[in-house]
Write a protein that holds these residues in place. Structure first.
Motif, PDB file in Angstrom:
ATOM      1  N   UNK A  25       0.845  -1.209   0.000  1.00  0.00           N
ATOM      2  CA  UNK A  25       0.000   0.000   0.000  1.00  0.00           C
ATOM      3  C   UNK A  25       0.871   1.247   0.000  1.00  0.00           C
ATOM      4  N   UNK A  26       1.928   1.237   0.805  1.00  0.00           N
ATOM      5  CA  UNK A  26       2.835   2.381   0.898  1.00  0.00           C
ATOM      6  C   UNK A  26       3.462   2.696  -0.455  1.00  0.00           C
ATOM      7  N   UNK A  27       3.623   1.662  -1.280  1.00  0.00           N
ATOM      8  CA  UNK A  27       4.241   1.839  -2.594  1.00  0.00           C
ATOM      9  C   UNK A  27       3.220   1.989  -3.711  1.00  0.00           C
ATOM     10  N   UNK A  28       1.966   2.127  -3.346  1.00  0.00           N
ATOM     11  CA  UNK A  28       0.928   2.326  -4.350  1.00  0.00           C
ATOM     12  C   UNK A  28       0.557   1.084  -5.108  1.00  0.00           C
ATOM     13  N   UNK A  29       0.833  -0.088  -4.553  1.00  0.00           N
ATOM     14  CA  UNK A  29       0.513  -1.365  -5.195  1.00  0.00           C
ATOM     15  C   UNK A  29      -0.658  -1.998  -4.450  1.00  0.00           C
ATOM     16  N   UNK A  30      -1.657  -2.451  -5.188  1.00  0.00           N
ATOM     17  CA  UNK A  30      -2.840  -3.036  -4.549  1.00  0.00           C
ATOM     18  C   UNK A  30      -2.580  -4.456  -4.070  1.00  0.00           C
TER      19      UNK A  30
END
Length: 266
Positions: A25-30
């Protein structure tokens, strides 16, 4: 219709799986966390009575704390040591709740493969997304497309056998009803009755074995007919009980010393 950007599937909503999801989530990955049990940290709850060797400051993940902060969550005193129950109820379940619909319960992963590539077809395999097969709590079956898979299911549901070669020892299967792979919760009257006044073999030299030895020694102090036999694959040496007072984890060192004292006392 398949998603253009399928999620990263994380197998298991325990401490590793939930931390992995928080980092995604922190890296913008679902992420999509698939948990076979009915709640987060199902395995941890099985040893709820056991205290961790590491304090709160070392068993919470920075990315997870960032995700929890907007919910009003605050980390417990970083110098204190949580039990499995504390860890599950005060950190892991709130983290799963913060992830919301990114966590699915009652979802048992039964297989992972490359989409469109059976066991024979190899060409282009590494370019294909993953297909994750799962069984739901009501017996249904599903397939989910994933861009990657992180297996954080752990080994709790598949404990190691007693045989030195990684296979069950002779007679282990036949004696399955007399064998447990859990540290006994002697505060439970039913569990206590199973061990009080009996001879118990403790196999292994890890932290669980130390904990069981120490608990059974305490029980023997109350019931003289209670005995424990410690079975080791190797002889007792300088490193058997861990680092003692010099252990990098003081609580682990103290447990080893408790086990040593129990052995020396018979």
């Amino acid at each position: 219709m398949e998603k253009q950007n399928p999620p990263v599937v994380v197998v298991g909503a325990g401490p590793v799986g939930l931390a992995a999801a928080a980092h995604l989530v922190e890296r913008g990955i679902e992420p999509l966390v698939l948990e076979a049990g009915p709640s987060a940290a199902t395995a941890v709850r099985d040893w709820a009575h056991v205290r961790l060797f590491s304090p709160w400051a070392e068993v919470t993940d920075p990315a997870a704390e960032k995700l929890l902060a907007p919910t009003g969550w605050t980390r417990p005193d970083g110098t204190t040591y949580p039990t499995g129950r504390d860890w599950a109820e005060r950190y892991l379940q709130p983290l799963a709740d913060a992830l919301g619909d990114k966590v699915r319960y009652g979802a048992t992963v039964t297989g992972v493969a490359r989409a469109g590539r059976d066991r024979i077809v190899d060409s282009g395999r590494d370019e294909q997304p993953f297909t994750v097969h799962l069984e739901t709590a009501d017996g249904g079956e599903e397939r989910i497309t994933a861009r990657a898979v992180i297996d954080a299911s752990g080994t709790w549901s598949t404990p190691g056998p007693m045989g030195a070669d990684g296979l069950p020892a002779l007679g282990e299967r036949k004696a399955a009803d007399r064998i447990t792979h859990r540290v006994p919760d002697l505060t439970d009257p039913a569990v206590r009755a199973r061990y009080a006044g009996k001879r118990t073999a403790v196999v292994g030299s890890g932290a669980s074995a130390f904990t069981a030895l120490a608990l059974l020694a305490d029980l023997a102090g109350e019931d003289a007919d209670t005995h424990a036999v410690w079975i080791l694959r190797r002889g007792i040496g300088d490193a058997t009980y861990g680092g003692g007072e010099a252990d990098q984890l003081p609580a682990r060192g103290a447990l080893g010393l408790r086990a040593k004292a129990a052995v020396e006392a018979g």
